[in-house]
Design an enzyme around this catalytic site. Sequence first.
Site, mmCIF file in Angstrom:
data_model
loop_
_atom_site.group_PDB
_atom_site.id
_atom_site.type_symbol
_atom_site.label_atom_id
_atom_site.label_comp_id
_atom_site.label_asym_id
_atom_site.label_seq_id
_atom_site.Cartn_x
_atom_site.Cartn_y
_atom_site.Cartn_z
ATOM 1 N N GLY A 306 31.232 50.749 40.662
ATOM 2 C CA GLY A 306 31.059 49.922 39.466
ATOM 3 C C GLY A 306 32.112 48.845 39.362
ATOM 4 N N ALA A 307 33.372 49.229 39.657
ATOM 5 C CA ALA A 307 34.483 48.294 39.521
ATOM 6 C C ALA A 307 35.722 48.908 40.167
ATOM 7 C CB ALA A 307 34.749 47.993 38.052
ATOM 8 N N MET A 308 36.784 48.081 40.294
ATOM 9 C CA MET A 308 38.030 48.535 40.912
ATOM 10 C C MET A 308 39.213 47.894 40.209
ATOM 11 S SD MET A 308 39.684 50.272 43.096
ATOM 12 C CE MET A 308 41.462 50.213 43.281
ATOM 13 N N GLU A 309 40.280 48.694 40.004
ATOM 14 C CA GLU A 309 41.377 48.308 39.121
ATOM 15 C C GLU A 309 42.530 47.584 39.793
ATOM 16 O OE1 GLU A 309 42.241 52.736 40.237
ATOM 17 O OE2 GLU A 309 40.487 51.499 39.828
ATOM 18 N N GLU A 343 38.845 49.635 33.588
ATOM 19 C CA GLU A 343 39.708 49.006 34.604
ATOM 20 C C GLU A 343 41.015 48.501 33.999
ATOM 21 O OE1 GLU A 343 38.760 49.800 37.440
ATOM 22 O OE2 GLU A 343 36.771 50.363 36.726
#
Length: 930
Positions: A306-309, A343
Amino acid sequence: MPSLLPLVLTFLSVSSPSWCQNSDIESLKASNGDSFPWNNMRLPEYMTPIHYDLMIHANLSTLTFWGKTEVEIIASRPTSTIIMHSHHLQISKATLRRGAGEMLSEEPLKVLEYPAHEQVALLAAQPLLAGSLYTVIIDYAANLSESFHGFYKSTYRTQEGEMRILAATQFEPTAARMAFPCFDEPALKASFSIKIKRDPRHLAISNMPLVKSVNVAEGLIEDHFDITVKMSTYLVAFIISDFKSVSKMTKSGVKVSVYAVPDKINQADYALDAAVTLLEFYEDYFNIPYPLPKQDLAAIPDFQSGAMENWGLTTYRESSLLYDKEKSSASSKLGITMIVSHELAHQWFGNLVTMEWWNDLWLNEGFAKFMEFVSVTVTHPELKVEDYFFGKCFNAMEVDALNSSHPVSTPVENPAQIREMFDDVSYEKGACILNMLRDYLSADTFKRGIVQYLQKYSYKNTKNEDLWNSMMHICPTDGTQTMDGFCSRSQHSSSTSHWRQEVVDVKTMMNTWTLQKGFPLITITVSGRNVHMKQEHYMKGSERFPETGYLWHVPLTFITSKSDSVQRFLLKTKTDVLILPEAVQWIKFNVGMNGYYIVHYADDGWASLSGLLKEAHTTISSNDRASLINNAFQLVSIEKLSIEKALDLTLYLKNETEIMPIFQALNELIPMYKLMEKRDMIEVETQFKDFLLKLLKDLIDKQTWTDEGSVSERMLRSQLLLLACVRNYQPCVQRAERYFREWKSSNGNMSIPIDVTLAVFAVGAQNTEGWDFLYSKYQSSLSSTEKSQIEFSLCTSKDPEKLQWLLDQSFKGEIIKTQEFPHILTLIGRNPVGYPLAWKFLRENWNKLVQKFELGSSSIAHMVMGTTDQFSTRARLEEVKGFFSSLKENGSQLRCVQQTIETIEENIRWMDKNFDKIRLWLQKEKPELL
């Protein structure tokens, strides 16, 4: 990060490889046949990186890149061997320099590779001195990755149809080593100075702001980025693209920017505003300023999760960041807000303070998932996210109820085992036990503890116990602060509360939740004023496994027919008794589903609660109603409650209007007829589907075909109309057909209410002409919501040829992105016509899937479970067992394989025990449905 997909969509529609790790082996063989000097998956503890200078030059035409890594290191003891991580990199030269001085030798270091451990050994002619600073310089080259990890290629088409290429990074958990040789473990933090060489028509962004750009040759620019703070390798990021951006400043002066492909930058405003608001919230809540000068959010056209921090440069799927005011759904707005919140929470939990090793991944992910709800409840109260939290706990319980589950904190070593940690136990269970602790301690006391934790361990690494130690001394004792909740309760005892203060032993309590798998079942037996409580380990199919004997410290909460104020009791033993002030008609435990446990009400306890729902369901909250529905069906699985009583409980839904009880009921009832579909029980299956429609018919008929109402009302409308149309409810089908005809006649230009689009498209996709038209619109759409609605609709077709074509096309990734493939495979796996095709495709393409999505990844787990976990026959069980056992080290020991085998065994047992009872129950007259 798990995406927020509507519940009904999903339903309508481990150890890992044998990495060589034997400590008895004196030495391993490097790829050139020489002896490799290190035989452990983990890097030596005697070598510490201090600072990296990275130079990356990518050629987006040849899809290759070159790099130079200069890393300052210190050895704690003399050694002539430097062990680093490197994966698929061609190292051309490695040299060593002492401090900032001259080369120690003109002779390059000898380089040995051991690909099975993704390690290289650099051998120096003379030992490095302990405590002295050295710099290792490595020149290397590689191809841009064709997968979704490392430094990889992504593509998109402009509105004019031109294909454009960009390069982006995804390093978590173990792929920084695919972009530069490094010490790729989370505890080996260092600072980074990054330079990117690029074509003048491209833009480069990284963790830190651009300091300067230098023309180094004709048609070649070198961007220099500011030095980073001390951080883990998995958080490094850089992107080379032609993205456009929009920006705003926070009150504290942090520049926030959203980057996207030029054609979609007009969809960036919602996420930008949300990011600014959320970043300001976190700075205030944590009482620690965001430490970087900027925070970029980039929408990547090809993105697996979904996403990366990444610190200062968070990356997202386009659907997780871009919001189209005209076409995006209410659930899309909710999802984007939650993912951005997740995130940005990581910028503190995960980035500033990082788990020491991946066994405690939950310290990153559980906290970020939990903080989504804490933050968005305050920043976006209109979304009412608190209503959805307990659904996360039920998701976690689905896998945590299996013998193949694992403790929140569990040992892992090789990359595939590490990837398997990114699951519902680390994320959702982690968040749920934190929420339970917050409810136990009070919001303010809990907040004091986590702020103390963040301040103490900034730029450091932590273990499980460090968090609990920070929670041990959180009640003020000097009288300077007003005490609340737990701290005020600790000053006096109460006959009905075992939360009186001996010593707050948060560590002992929480170890029972993080070091043991599973969760407790609490059985409540009421006798007059006496309430007898018993705890045991809830496990499906437990008769096949030895008794675990686990005990938890369970912070019980309850309300009664006589008092709606929440009472509390800490159950530390297997059994206990509490005494009520007076006898009650009913008692409801786990108020608001704030605790990570389920409850069985013995004797006539369930009858009392069922009667309450029937007579006056709003007496208890919608979350309490939803948790009763969930718990009842969980108890059917372990034969504590009959299926007839659980189904009787659902009859009150005829009068229900709130989203969470209805979604929870669908979550329980739809899988029941999906199991019937796999057994060819058409008559009872049809009767059951008719019962579900009758149950919800009044509420379906009340739905307007508009976009009016709150987010939860709109999400409920979308799902109910979809359910009605898919179940062939004629008033819904006829209206959807009319909408689709008009939309198609306008060549897709007519505006349809967003909330009804899913139902309209699903009906339209049922004939060839409609299906083909939807696919043609998919190719030109710029809206992530519209594309996902079309994807879902295409997967509902009853034409096997269409479904097979869809599998082939989405796997190729030319029109439908390969990132969508796991979801499409799962949707077709839920289709009564498509599930054999999905299962066959998974088997025939397993090796390619593992190459693209990585062994142990959540994508692989999603595909394995999505194609098989609704099987309910012994023949299918044997097929599944046979296929996965044949894979040996390429997947046979994956945790998701153990989970799906257990789930199918449970499905078979459940159907054998309950099918005839359901058939008879459906034949009985039900006055409630008349």
